[in-house]
Motif scaffolding. Sequence first.
Motif: not given
Length: 74
Positions: A30-33, A42-46
């Motif tokens: 979340a913070e990276l986004g 943000i969306k389905d991060p991996s």
Amino acid sequence: MSITTQKNNPLHGKTLAYVVTQLSEHYGWAELGYLLRFNCFIKDPSVNSSLKFLRKNEWARKQVEQLYLDTFSA
């Protein structure tokens, strides 16, 4: 690149996967986004989705690498 060129490169020997993993563990997705505003964070991060995006977009990879240096350089 020659060895002398790499000697002063703080990212030498660190893979993009390592950089993304370290940042995600440090900040969380979340913070990276929030910091970089990339959908891969943000969306389905991996790690895999991030690597796919960052390998196609050099401008984005440079921003991630700079964040890594700013975060973990002494």
